[in-house]
Design a protein around this motif. Structure first.
Motif, PDB file in Angstrom:
ATOM      1  N   LYS A 184       0.835  -1.205   0.000  1.00  0.00           N
ATOM      2  CA  LYS A 184       0.000   0.000   0.000  1.00  0.00           C
ATOM      3  C   LYS A 184       0.869   1.254   0.000  1.00  0.00           C
ATOM      4  O   LYS A 184       0.633   2.215  -0.743  1.00  0.00           O
ATOM      5  CB  LYS A 184      -0.913   0.015   1.231  1.00  0.00           C
ATOM      6  N   SER A 185       1.897   1.257   0.849  1.00  0.00           N
ATOM      7  CA  SER A 185       2.768   2.427   0.958  1.00  0.00           C
ATOM      8  C   SER A 185       3.554   2.666  -0.328  1.00  0.00           C
ATOM      9  O   SER A 185       3.876   3.802  -0.661  1.00  0.00           O
ATOM     10  CB  SER A 185       3.742   2.249   2.129  1.00  0.00           C
ATOM     11  N   ILE A 214       8.223   2.883   2.643  1.00  0.00           N
ATOM     12  CA  ILE A 214       7.504   1.938   3.506  1.00  0.00           C
ATOM     13  C   ILE A 214       7.243   2.540   4.874  1.00  0.00           C
ATOM     14  O   ILE A 214       6.234   2.231   5.525  1.00  0.00           O
ATOM     15  CB  ILE A 214       8.324   0.629   3.632  1.00  0.00           C
ATOM     16  N   PRO A 217       3.117   5.300   6.253  1.00  0.00           N
ATOM     17  CA  PRO A 217       1.903   4.494   6.100  1.00  0.00           C
ATOM     18  C   PRO A 217       0.922   5.141   5.133  1.00  0.00           C
ATOM     19  O   PRO A 217       0.748   6.362   5.122  1.00  0.00           O
ATOM     20  CB  PRO A 217       1.324   4.441   7.517  1.00  0.00           C
ATOM     21  N   LYS A 218       0.285   4.328   4.319  1.00  0.00           N
ATOM     22  CA  LYS A 218      -0.694   4.816   3.347  1.00  0.00           C
ATOM     23  C   LYS A 218      -1.951   3.969   3.471  1.00  0.00           C
ATOM     24  O   LYS A 218      -1.887   2.742   3.528  1.00  0.00           O
ATOM     25  CB  LYS A 218      -0.109   4.715   1.933  1.00  0.00           C
TER      26      LYS A 218
END
Length: 528
Positions: A184-185, A214, A217-218
């Motif tokens: 995700k990140s 990394i 956070p996303k």
């Protein structure tokens, strides 16, 4: 071979059902098919310039959003200190090699992402894609002709996220959520480092960049870069000459899911009291989606007409329609559509008919360019459609089969084939309803009234539905109900038991739904 039918008209009728269109899923995983894929994965691991202890630790699987080599390196960075600490532990769960665990993860990724994909077929696509997960996904999309696949839609994003998590579990990664969070990140910045990590000697600066990304956070997974990069890798893929798995079974289920959606929309469009008290029976017995209008409108009109033509002397009210029954009538509609097109155009094979219906959205007036008196000059788009047969490409086969001058049966003859394949109680009666010139004109007028409510997903107003019923009553010829026949006691007891079981389930489901709605209403008071 097509089945003979007693309800023959003057033209050649071809009837197709599940026996003639058997599934051709490739279900058995054979050792000789798995070993080459494992060998490819092992070769990738041998070429990755990475600490062997970390590679064997079990965290560096080749599941991810890039090519397998880059996925291994990125996953090593994602797990970071966790992988380093585990480097000295015994590799694999239960002695499985890292290659086997990666293959399990890759197969799980694809089977989670695509319905109706057996493990053995996933292995075949991975073999063709050189074990690149997203390139294999593109091969499946193209092979199945999924031109409406939303590569970056919310549904696809959620599916890919779930597939990544399931793949991590299948590969026996101890912390599956870390894999998902890491990708995700990185997902919005893949193009910034992908090429620098894919070669035999990774760029240290790129590795450091990945490490920094990394740590930020996303919340959302982005797939635009993933598919763009995968498309470029697919174009560079060297053809291997291996035959990909057959697509008939997948196409059948994709078409069936489309038709099932039409039935759900038709049920939502019918007035609730009319559906529960009267039309639920005719929906399941004769509410087919084929006809001269949009499939949803055809379902509604066929349902009303069937109830008026074949009324039941014993009506009952129900608040639930069995899911299996709904899928059954959807399947009957599907085989009716296929039989219609194959009867209409002798050069169309059932597989080509399936493909044509998928591209046309199960709409006969689009699938058949000569359906009305004025031919439709707009040819369907056959780009990215799976090749069926040999000697000609898909577009050429489809165009030649339905060309204006190609041999074909009449629409009324094709309706007899459709009704027979769908187990309609009286195919000639439905043929008259759907195909006679006067009926077609009236149905088009009815469609104009229905169009706005049905297409917008709204329920048909009561007065409009009453007017519709009155309009169709002039096109219905009430048939006598069959005379009752004597049955054996054992059969009577069997039917009675099933009826009792249905009503017990009906009452249980209804009470649960009403309780859930009541609880929901309590929690939403004051929100709106």
């Amino acid at each position: 071979m097509p089945l003979p039918t007693p309800n023959r008209s003057s033209g050649p009728i071809r009837i197709y059902g599940p026996r003639e269109l058997r599934d051709e899923f490739h279900m058995d995983k054979k050792k000789e098919e798995i070993e080459p894929v494992l060998a490819k994965i092992e070769k990738i691991y041998s070429q990755v310039k990475q600490d062997k202890g970390r590679l064997d630790s079990g965290y560096c699987c080749c599941v991810g959003l890039l090519d397998p080599t880059t996925n291994i390196r990125v996953n090593d960075i994602i797990y970071g200190d966790v992988a380093a600490a585990a480097a000295s532990s015994s590799p694999g769960k239960g002695g499985d090699s890292m290659a086997q665990r990666s293959l399990d993860g890759l197969v799980t990724f694809l089977t989670c992402l695509f319905p109706y994909l057996p493990d053995a077929e996933a292995v075949a696509y991975l073999d063709a894609a050189d074990v690149d997960p997203l390139v294999a996904a593109l091969l499946i999309i193209n092979r199945r002709g999924m031109r409406d696949f939303g590569h970056s839609s919310a549904t696809t994003v959620a599916a890919v996220e779930t597939a990544l998590r399931c793949a991590a579990i299948a590969a026996h990664l101890p912390f599956p959520h870390l894999l998902v969070l890491g990708w995700k990140s990185l997902s919005a910045s893949l193009d910034k480092f992908a090429s620098h990590l894919s070669g035999p000697f990774p760029d240290c600066d790129a590795s450091n960049r990945v490490t920094r990304l990394i740590q930020i956070p996303k919340a959302d997974l982005e797939l635009v870069d993933s598919w763009v990069l995968a498309t470029s890798r697919l174009k560079r893929l060297v053809p291997i000459g291996k035959e990909l798995p057959p697509v008939r079974a997948a196409m059948k289920r994709m078409l069936l899911a489309t038709i099932h959606g039409f039935y759900l929309k038709a049920m939502a469009s019918l007035p609730t009291n009319q559906l529960t008290q009267r039309y639920h029976r005719s929906l399941l017995l004769g509410g087919y989606c084929y006809g001269p209008l949009h499939p949803v409108e055809n379902i509604i009109l066929n349902t009303v007409w069937h109830e008026q033509t074949f009324p039941s002397s014993k009506g009952f009210e129900t608040f639930m329609i069995s899911t299996s029954c709904l899928w059954q009538v959807a399947a009957q509609s599907m085989y009716g559509l296929i039989s219609f097109l194959c009867t209409r155009y002798p050069l169309l094979t059932p597989d080509l008919a399936l493909q044509r219906l998928l591209v046309a959205g199960a709409n006969l007036t689009i699938a058949d360019p000569n359906f009305f008196d004025t031919p439709n000059d707009e040819e369907l788009d056959w780009s990215n459609s799976p090749g069926i047969g040999s000697g000609m490409d898909t577009a050429s086969m489809q165009k030649s089969a339905v060309h204006e001058k190609a041999a074909r049966a009449t629409v009324p003859e094709a309706y007899v084939a459709a009704a027979t394949a769908a187990f309609h109680p009286c195919p000639p009666a439905q043929q008259e309803f759907l195909a006679s010139p006067g009926s077609v004109r009236k149905l088009k007028l009815v469609s104009e009234k229905l169009l706005q409510a049905v297409r917008d997903g709204n329920q048909i107003p009561g007065e409009l539905f009453h007017a519709l019923c009155m309009e169709l009553s002039g096109m219905s010829y009430q048939q006598r109900e069959p005379e009752p026949r004597e049955i054996g006691q054992s059969f009577y007891l069997l039917v009675s038991g099933r009826v009792a079981r249905f009503w017990r389930q009906h009452d249980r489901v209804r009470s649960n739904v009403e309780a859930a709605l009541e609880e929901f209403n309590k929690t939403t008071v004051g929100i709106f």
